[in-house]
Design a protein around this motif. Structure first.
Motif, PDB file in Angstrom:
ATOM      1  N   VAL A  55       3.575   5.600   2.425  1.00 36.04           N
ATOM      2  CA  VAL A  55       3.476   6.156   1.073  1.00 36.04           C
ATOM      3  C   VAL A  55       4.857   6.199   0.427  1.00 36.04           C
ATOM      4  N   GLU A  56       5.853   6.633   1.189  1.00 43.46           N
ATOM      5  CA  GLU A  56       7.220   6.672   0.662  1.00 43.46           C
ATOM      6  C   GLU A  56       7.716   5.275   0.309  1.00 43.46           C
ATOM      7  N   ILE A  57       7.412   4.301   1.153  1.00 43.38           N
ATOM      8  CA  ILE A  57       7.794   2.921   0.856  1.00 43.38           C
ATOM      9  C   ILE A  57       7.140   2.465  -0.444  1.00 43.38           C
ATOM     10  N   LEU A  58       5.852   2.753  -0.596  1.00 46.27           N
ATOM     11  CA  LEU A  58       5.146   2.343  -1.809  1.00 46.27           C
ATOM     12  C   LEU A  58       5.700   3.046  -3.053  1.00 46.27           C
ATOM     13  N   LYS A  59       6.084   4.304  -2.915  1.00 47.71           N
ATOM     14  CA  LYS A  59       6.701   5.019  -4.041  1.00 47.71           C
ATOM     15  C   LYS A  59       8.017   4.351  -4.444  1.00 47.71           C
ATOM     16  N   GLU A  60       8.810   3.993  -3.431  1.00 45.33           N
ATOM     17  CA  GLU A  60      10.081   3.322  -3.710  1.00 45.33           C
ATOM     18  C   GLU A  60       9.843   1.983  -4.401  1.00 45.33           C
ATOM     19  N   LYS A  61       8.839   1.256  -3.952  1.00 50.71           N
ATOM     20  CA  LYS A  61       8.531  -0.050  -4.556  1.00 50.71           C
ATOM     21  C   LYS A  61       8.040   0.131  -5.991  1.00 50.71           C
ATOM     22  N   ARG A  62       7.270   1.171  -6.236  1.00 52.57           N
ATOM     23  CA  ARG A  62       6.803   1.435  -7.588  1.00 52.57           C
ATOM     24  C   ARG A  62       7.981   1.757  -8.509  1.00 52.57           C
ATOM     25  N   GLU A  63       8.913   2.578  -8.018  1.00 56.05           N
ATOM     26  CA  GLU A  63      10.098   2.906  -8.809  1.00 56.05           C
ATOM     27  C   GLU A  63      10.903   1.648  -9.122  1.00 56.05           C
ATOM     28  N   ALA A  64      11.068   0.772  -8.137  1.00 59.00           N
ATOM     29  CA  ALA A  64      11.793  -0.481  -8.355  1.00 59.00           C
ATOM     30  C   ALA A  64      11.056  -1.353  -9.370  1.00 59.00           C
ATOM     31  N   LEU A  65       9.741  -1.344  -9.299  1.00 57.57           N
ATOM     32  CA  LEU A  65       8.938  -2.121 -10.240  1.00 57.57           C
ATOM     33  C   LEU A  65       9.085  -1.585 -11.661  1.00 57.57           C
ATOM     34  N   ILE A  66       9.086  -0.283 -11.806  1.00 59.54           N
ATOM     35  CA  ILE A  66       9.266   0.336 -13.131  1.00 59.54           C
ATOM     36  C   ILE A  66      10.653  -0.016 -13.681  1.00 59.54           C
ATOM     37  N   SER A  78      16.332 -13.611 -26.843  1.00 61.38           N
ATOM     38  CA  SER A  78      17.469 -14.514 -26.678  1.00 61.38           C
ATOM     39  C   SER A  78      18.056 -14.467 -25.268  1.00 61.38           C
ATOM     40  N   LYS A  79      17.916 -13.340 -24.567  1.00 56.70           N
ATOM     41  CA  LYS A  79      18.447 -13.177 -23.201  1.00 56.70           C
ATOM     42  C   LYS A  79      17.373 -13.413 -22.122  1.00 56.70           C
ATOM     43  N   TRP A  80      16.134 -13.538 -22.529  1.00 54.53           N
ATOM     44  CA  TRP A  80      15.030 -13.662 -21.590  1.00 54.53           C
ATOM     45  C   TRP A  80      15.222 -14.840 -20.630  1.00 54.53           C
ATOM     46  N   ASN A  81      15.615 -15.981 -21.147  1.00 53.41           N
ATOM     47  CA  ASN A  81      15.819 -17.154 -20.290  1.00 53.41           C
ATOM     48  C   ASN A  81      16.898 -16.913 -19.241  1.00 53.41           C
ATOM     49  N   ASP A  82      17.856 -16.066 -19.553  1.00 52.27           N
ATOM     50  CA  ASP A  82      18.936 -15.773 -18.605  1.00 52.27           C
ATOM     51  C   ASP A  82      18.473 -14.926 -17.416  1.00 52.27           C
ATOM     52  N   ILE A  83      17.472 -14.054 -17.620  1.00 48.64           N
ATOM     53  CA  ILE A  83      17.079 -13.127 -16.547  1.00 48.64           C
ATOM     54  C   ILE A  83      15.697 -13.404 -15.959  1.00 48.64           C
ATOM     55  N   LYS A  84      14.928 -14.290 -16.552  1.00 52.25           N
ATOM     56  CA  LYS A  84      13.534 -14.424 -16.108  1.00 52.25           C
ATOM     57  C   LYS A  84      13.404 -14.892 -14.663  1.00 52.25           C
ATOM     58  N   GLY A  85      14.278 -15.779 -14.188  1.00 49.69           N
ATOM     59  CA  GLY A  85      14.212 -16.210 -12.786  1.00 49.69           C
ATOM     60  C   GLY A  85      14.501 -15.069 -11.834  1.00 49.69           C
ATOM     61  N   GLU A  86      15.543 -14.316 -12.141  1.00 52.33           N
ATOM     62  CA  GLU A  86      15.911 -13.158 -11.319  1.00 52.33           C
ATOM     63  C   GLU A  86      14.804 -12.105 -11.343  1.00 52.33           C
ATOM     64  N   ALA A  87      14.263 -11.841 -12.524  1.00 47.68           N
ATOM     65  CA  ALA A  87      13.202 -10.842 -12.659  1.00 47.68           C
ATOM     66  C   ALA A  87      11.959 -11.279 -11.886  1.00 47.68           C
ATOM     67  N   SER A  88      11.613 -12.536 -12.013  1.00 43.27           N
ATOM     68  CA  SER A  88      10.439 -13.055 -11.318  1.00 43.27           C
ATOM     69  C   SER A  88      10.598 -12.937  -9.805  1.00 43.27           C
ATOM     70  N   GLU A  89      11.772 -13.260  -9.303  1.00 45.57           N
ATOM     71  CA  GLU A  89      12.042 -13.169  -7.872  1.00 45.57           C
ATOM     72  C   GLU A  89      11.972 -11.716  -7.405  1.00 45.57           C
ATOM     73  N   LYS A  90      12.545 -10.812  -8.175  1.00 45.99           N
ATOM     74  CA  LYS A  90      12.532  -9.387  -7.820  1.00 45.99           C
ATOM     75  C   LYS A  90      11.096  -8.856  -7.788  1.00 45.99           C
TER      76      LYS A  90
END
Length: 118
Positions: A55-66, A78-90
């Motif tokens: 449960v704690e792991i899932l809470k941490e993952k939810r916080e990271a997702l938020i 204009s910045k979306w193309n710069d971060i979309k790969g990183e965001a998708s991977e995360k």
């Protein structure tokens, strides 16, 4: 069950010996019951610990997702193309880790229930 041999080997023609065998068998069963109660308590505590840990792991993952959501939400087009790969991977990492944590609980309980059925 090994203890059942006590009754099989007892001589039914000798009442006192048979009584002793029955009592001995009952005592052995009591030992097994106590042993299994202890194991059940250990499993219960272990299952609780595992459940709370996941449960704690899932809470941490939810916080990271938020946090990732907020990052994407606050990023301009204009910045979306710069971060979309990183965001998708995360997001992919968070999803996999969350699924592993959740299925670990589900599979663990399925295993325990299977053991109790047998």
């Amino acid at each position: 069950m090994e203890e059942a041999k006590i009754l099989d080997e007892a001589n039914i023609d000798h009442k006192n010996k048979y009584e002793e065998a029955i009592k001995s068998f009952a005592d052995k069963l009591e030992e097994k019951i106590d042993f299994l109660k202890g194991k059940a308590n250990d499993v219960e505590e272990s299952a609780k610990d595992t459940y709370h840990n996941r449960v704690e792991i899932l809470k941490e993952k939810r916080e990271a997702l938020i946090k990732e959501y907020e990052k994407v939400k606050n990023t301009g087009e204009s910045k979306w193309n710069d971060i979309k790969g990183e965001a998708s991977e995360k997001i992919r990492e968070i999803r996999e880790e969350s699924e592993n944590a959740y299925t670990g609980i589900r599979d663990g309980f399925a295993y325990l229930f299977g053991k109790f059925k047998n």
